[in-house]
Every structure is written in structure tokens, then in C-alpha cells.
Write an enzyme that holds these catalytic residues in place. Structure first.
Site, PDB file in Angstrom:
ATOM      1  N   SER A 144       6.351 -11.161  -6.777  1.00  0.00           N
ATOM      2  CA  SER A 144       5.197 -10.195  -6.490  1.00  0.00           C
ATOM      3  C   SER A 144       6.947  -8.871  -7.609  1.00  0.00           C
ATOM      4  CB  SER A 144       4.672  -9.224  -5.841  1.00  0.00           C
ATOM      5  OG  SER A 144       4.779  -7.895  -5.904  1.00  0.00           O
ATOM      6  N   TYR A 157       3.150  -8.146   3.531  1.00  0.00           N
ATOM      7  CA  TYR A 157       3.645  -8.032   2.092  1.00  0.00           C
ATOM      8  C   TYR A 157       4.522  -8.110   1.549  1.00  0.00           C
ATOM      9  CZ  TYR A 157       1.862  -8.884  -2.476  1.00  0.00           C
ATOM     10  OH  TYR A 157       1.425  -9.177  -4.007  1.00  0.00           O
TER      11      TYR A 157
HETATM   12  P1  NAP Z   1      -7.055 -11.096  -6.206  1.00  0.00           P
HETATM   13  O1  NAP Z   1      -8.321 -10.673  -7.631  1.00  0.00           O
HETATM   14  O2  NAP Z   1      -7.758 -10.248  -5.222  1.00  0.00           O
HETATM   15  O3  NAP Z   1      -7.340 -12.742  -6.493  1.00  0.00           O
HETATM   16  C1  NAP Z   1      -6.799 -13.243  -5.916  1.00  0.00           C
HETATM   17  C2  NAP Z   1      -7.017 -14.605  -5.619  1.00  0.00           C
HETATM   18  O4  NAP Z   1      -5.907 -15.814  -4.610  1.00  0.00           O
HETATM   19  C3  NAP Z   1      -8.548 -14.995  -5.584  1.00  0.00           C
HETATM   20  O5  NAP Z   1      -9.223 -15.924  -6.112  1.00  0.00           O
HETATM   21  C4  NAP Z   1      -8.939 -16.137  -4.083  1.00  0.00           C
HETATM   22  O6  NAP Z   1      -9.986 -16.370  -3.949  1.00  0.00           O
HETATM   23  C5  NAP Z   1      -7.506 -16.228  -3.811  1.00  0.00           C
HETATM   24  N1  NAP Z   1      -7.314 -16.866  -2.106  1.00  0.00           N
HETATM   25  C6  NAP Z   1      -7.485 -15.823  -1.401  1.00  0.00           C
HETATM   26  N2  NAP Z   1      -6.853 -16.877  -0.396  1.00  0.00           N
HETATM   27  C7  NAP Z   1      -7.139 -17.351  -0.225  1.00  0.00           C
HETATM   28  C8  NAP Z   1      -6.949 -18.718   0.121  1.00  0.00           C
HETATM   29  N3  NAP Z   1      -6.660 -18.459   1.832  1.00  0.00           N
HETATM   30  N4  NAP Z   1      -7.184 -19.734   0.244  1.00  0.00           N
HETATM   31  C9  NAP Z   1      -6.973 -20.284  -1.538  1.00  0.00           C
HETATM   32  N5  NAP Z   1      -7.453 -19.204  -2.556  1.00  0.00           N
HETATM   33  C10 NAP Z   1      -6.838 -17.709  -1.901  1.00  0.00           C
HETATM   34  O7  NAP Z   1      -5.602 -10.657  -6.581  1.00  0.00           O
HETATM   35  P2  NAP Z   1      -4.483 -11.007  -7.573  1.00  0.00           P
HETATM   36  O8  NAP Z   1      -3.737  -9.463  -8.458  1.00  0.00           O
HETATM   37  O9  NAP Z   1      -5.118 -11.972  -8.617  1.00  0.00           O
HETATM   38  O10 NAP Z   1      -3.650 -11.521  -7.162  1.00  0.00           O
HETATM   39  C11 NAP Z   1      -2.973 -13.634  -7.435  1.00  0.00           C
HETATM   40  C12 NAP Z   1      -1.256 -13.076  -6.689  1.00  0.00           C
HETATM   41  O11 NAP Z   1      -0.871 -12.058  -7.078  1.00  0.00           O
HETATM   42  C13 NAP Z   1      -1.283 -12.828  -5.400  1.00  0.00           C
HETATM   43  O12 NAP Z   1      -0.522 -13.873  -4.888  1.00  0.00           O
HETATM   44  C14 NAP Z   1      -1.269 -11.342  -4.766  1.00  0.00           C
HETATM   45  O13 NAP Z   1      -0.094 -11.064  -3.758  1.00  0.00           O
HETATM   46  C15 NAP Z   1      -0.445 -11.365  -6.812  1.00  0.00           C
HETATM   47  N6  NAP Z   1       0.387 -10.369  -7.312  1.00  0.00           N
HETATM   48  C16 NAP Z   1      -0.597  -9.655  -7.372  1.00  0.00           C
HETATM   49  C17 NAP Z   1      -0.207  -7.942  -7.864  1.00  0.00           C
HETATM   50  C18 NAP Z   1      -1.159  -7.168  -8.690  1.00  0.00           C
HETATM   51  O14 NAP Z   1      -0.653  -5.837  -8.514  1.00  0.00           O
HETATM   52  N7  NAP Z   1      -2.641  -7.165  -8.682  1.00  0.00           N
HETATM   53  C19 NAP Z   1       1.378  -7.243  -8.447  1.00  0.00           C
HETATM   54  C20 NAP Z   1       2.293  -9.023  -7.463  1.00  0.00           C
HETATM   55  C21 NAP Z   1       1.572  -9.861  -7.674  1.00  0.00           C
HETATM   56  P3  NAP Z   1     -10.989 -17.069  -3.478  1.00  0.00           P
HETATM   57  O15 NAP Z   1     -11.547 -16.060  -2.578  1.00  0.00           O
HETATM   58  O16 NAP Z   1     -11.957 -17.298  -3.855  1.00  0.00           O
HETATM   59  O17 NAP Z   1     -10.091 -18.053  -1.946  1.00  0.00           O
END
Ligand code: NAP
Length: 256
Positions: A144, A157
Site C-alpha cells: 500500500s 495499518y
Molecule cells: P476488500 O474489498 O475489503 O477485500 C478484502 C479481501 O480480503 C476480501 O476478499 C476478504 O475476503 C479478504 N480477507 C480479509 N480477511 C481475510 C482472512 N482472514 N482470510 C482470508 N481472506 C481475508 O478490500 P481491497 O481493497 O480489495 O483489499 C485488498 C488488499 O489491498 C488488502 O491487503 C488491502 O490492505 C490492500 N490495499 C487496499 C487499498 C484500497 O484503497 N482499497 C489500498 C492499498 C492497499 P473474506 O472477507 O471473504 O474473507
């Protein structure tokens, strides 16, 4: 890429960036192995991926915070992929709250650390030895902008994402001398369920994060994952930092 079917294992594939990455790799004919806790979401996605052109789709329930779940996931993913994983995309992760350190909840901190750091390590520890033995594969970790900078309310975070960056850089050193590639993707603001999870289902608060801004999409990040994965085998993309034009830093946002 080899001539045989290529496979990508995606953690956190049930939503957001993981889901969009699954769709993009399916469109390119890959075998997509999906892992997350919500099986219903994965099953619905699997149907879509088959229609999009995936050569195969494997749905596996995964909780990265649970040793046994990770162990079973890794064994099943490896078997489904026929003993050759082209890409492991360690994407599962979350933020919980924006409390200052003086007010934060220990349970939120534990959950972020266990999911984003130990969870990523668990999955990697379970699959990487097999990838090394097979002398094949690419680990792409989800960092990130929070891997680089910090902001008020983001202490833990940001700490988890700084840790992911440190782990990725260390793996790169440790894997020198093997053909295993290691990359890090560091996005700024991406519109997904991320903020909904962070604000514990408060829809209005989650929506306000993206108000007046054109954020990145999950597809934008999927394209970065594809770019890293699709380079020739002698090329290692170390890190991709990708931001919306409207966002120059976590708190430097141009809202219209
Ligand atoms: P999201 O839409 O909330 O998706 C998060 C995913 O992680 C979901 O599929 C969730 O699936 C899974 N997850 C959470 N806890 C888990 C666990 N204990 N075991 C297995 N899977 C788990 O958010 P996203 O933005 O796509 O995030 C994906 C990644 O990108 C994260 O690492 C986040 O930190 C990173 N990121 C996001 C942003 C942003 O602005 N969105 C920016 C930089 C980095 P289940 O709930 O079904 O388990």
C-alpha cells in the site's frame, strides 16, 4: 509464460482487488485458485470466471489467520494447480478503524496484524517451499502507499504494510539464486469494500472517503499485477507504487 495452463492463487479473492484480479487473469485463460472466508461470494465469482474464459477455477475456503485453514488451503491449491503455481498473489488484508494509538482497540490491532502480516507469512510459508522445490513461481504481495508513509489514525495499518514491504524485500534477498520472483504492489486509494470494512459497515462514512475524487479501481490494480506477472522470466518487477491522479499522498487529496 509456459505453454501449459498458467495458474494464479489469490488470497482475498471474494471482493475488491482480489476479485478484479481473478477476473482479469480468467479473461486471459488462466487457472484461477480463489481463497477467502466467504464461500458464497467465491462460488458466485467462480461462475463468472468460467464465462470470462478461465481454463479452470478452484474455490477454496481460506482464513489466513487460522493455521489449519492455511495448511489445508495450501495443500489443495498445490494439488489443484498440478504442482506448479505461476503466481501467488498475497492480497488478503484489511484496515480496522482510524483510532489514534491513545484510543485504539487491541482487538482491531490484533486482527490487522494477524491478517495482513502473520496471515501473509502463513500462506507464504505453506506454499513457498513447494515453489522453490519446483523451481518455478512468482510471489506478488499486496502492500500500500501505507507501506511508505504514515498518517494519523493509521498507526497499526501502516505498521502492517511497512512490515509487508520489509518481508517482501527480505524474501527478494533470500530467494536470490532461485528463479522465484518477488514483487510488491503499493496502491493509494482504491474504491472497494476496504472502507466499509474499516468503518465497520458504516456506509455513509465509507462513501465519504471517495467523495469528489476519482479513485483507483480494482481493475487498475489487477492490471499492475498482470504487468508484473507477464514480464519475461528474467525480469523482476520489484515494486509498483500506483496512485489516483487526485491523490498525491494519503492526506493530499484533490476533492472537487
Ligand atoms: P476488500 O474489498 O475489503 O477485500 C478484502 C479481501 O480480503 C476480501 O476478499 C476478504 O475476503 C479478504 N480477507 C480479509 N480477511 C481475510 C482472512 N482472514 N482470510 C482470508 N481472506 C481475508 O478490500 P481491497 O481493497 O480489495 O483489499 C485488498 C488488499 O489491498 C488488502 O491487503 C488491502 O490492505 C490492500 N490495499 C487496499 C487499498 C484500497 O484503497 N482499497 C489500498 C492499498 C492497499 P473474506 O472477507 O471473504 O474473507
Amino acid at each position: 509464460m509456459s505453454q501449459s495452463v498458467s495458474s494464479i492463487v489469490i488470497t482475498g479473492a471474494s471482493a475488491g482487488i482480489g476479485e478484479e484480479t481473478a477476473i482479469l487473469f480468467a479473461e486471459r485463460g488462466w487457472h484461477v485458485v480463489l481463497g477467502a472466508r466467504r464461500k458464497d461470494k467465491l462460488q458466485a465469482l467462480a461462475t463468472k470466471l468460467s464465462q470470462k474464459g478461465a481454463s479452470q477455477v478452484t474455490v477454496l475456503v481460506l482464513d489466513v489467520t487460522d493455521d489449519k485453514s492455511v495448511e489445508q488451503f495450501a495443500a489443495s491449491a498445490w494439488e489443484a494447480a498440478g504442482g506448479k503455481i505461476d503466481v501467488l498473489f498475497n492480497n488478503a488484508g484489511l484496515a480496522l478503524g482510524v483510532d489514534h494509538v491513545s484510543k485504539g482497540l487491541v482487538s482491531d490491532w490484533e486482527s490487522m496484524l494477524d491478517t495482513n502480516v502473520t496471515g501473509l507469512l502463513r500462506v507464504t510459508r505453506a506454499l513457498l517451499p513447494k515453489m522453490i522445490d519446483s523451481a518455478h513461481g512468482h510471489v506478488i504481495n499486496m502492500g500500500s502507499i501505507a507501506s511508505h508513509v504514515v498518517y494519523e489514525g493509521g498507526s497499526v495499518y501502516c505498521a502492517t504494510k511497512h512490515a509487508v514491504r520489509a518481508i517482501t524485500k527480505t524474501m527478494r534477498l533470500e530467494l536470490n539464486g532461485t528463479p522465484i520472483r518477488v514483487s510488491l504492489i503499493d496502491p493509494g486509494m482504491v474504491e472497494t469494500d476496504f472502507s466499509l470494512v474499516r468503518f465497520k459497515e458504516d456506509q455513509e462514512r465509507a462513501k465519504s472517503v471517495y467523495k469528489g475524487v476519482t479513485p483507483l479501481t480494482g481493475r487498475d490494480i489487477a492490471e499492475c499485477v498482470w504487468f508484473a506477472a507477464a514480464r519475461p522470466k528474467h525480469v523482476n518487477i520489484e515494486e509498483i507504487v500506483v496512485m489516483p491522479v487526485d491523490q498525491a499522498a494519503p492526506h493530499k487529496i484533490n476533492r472537487k
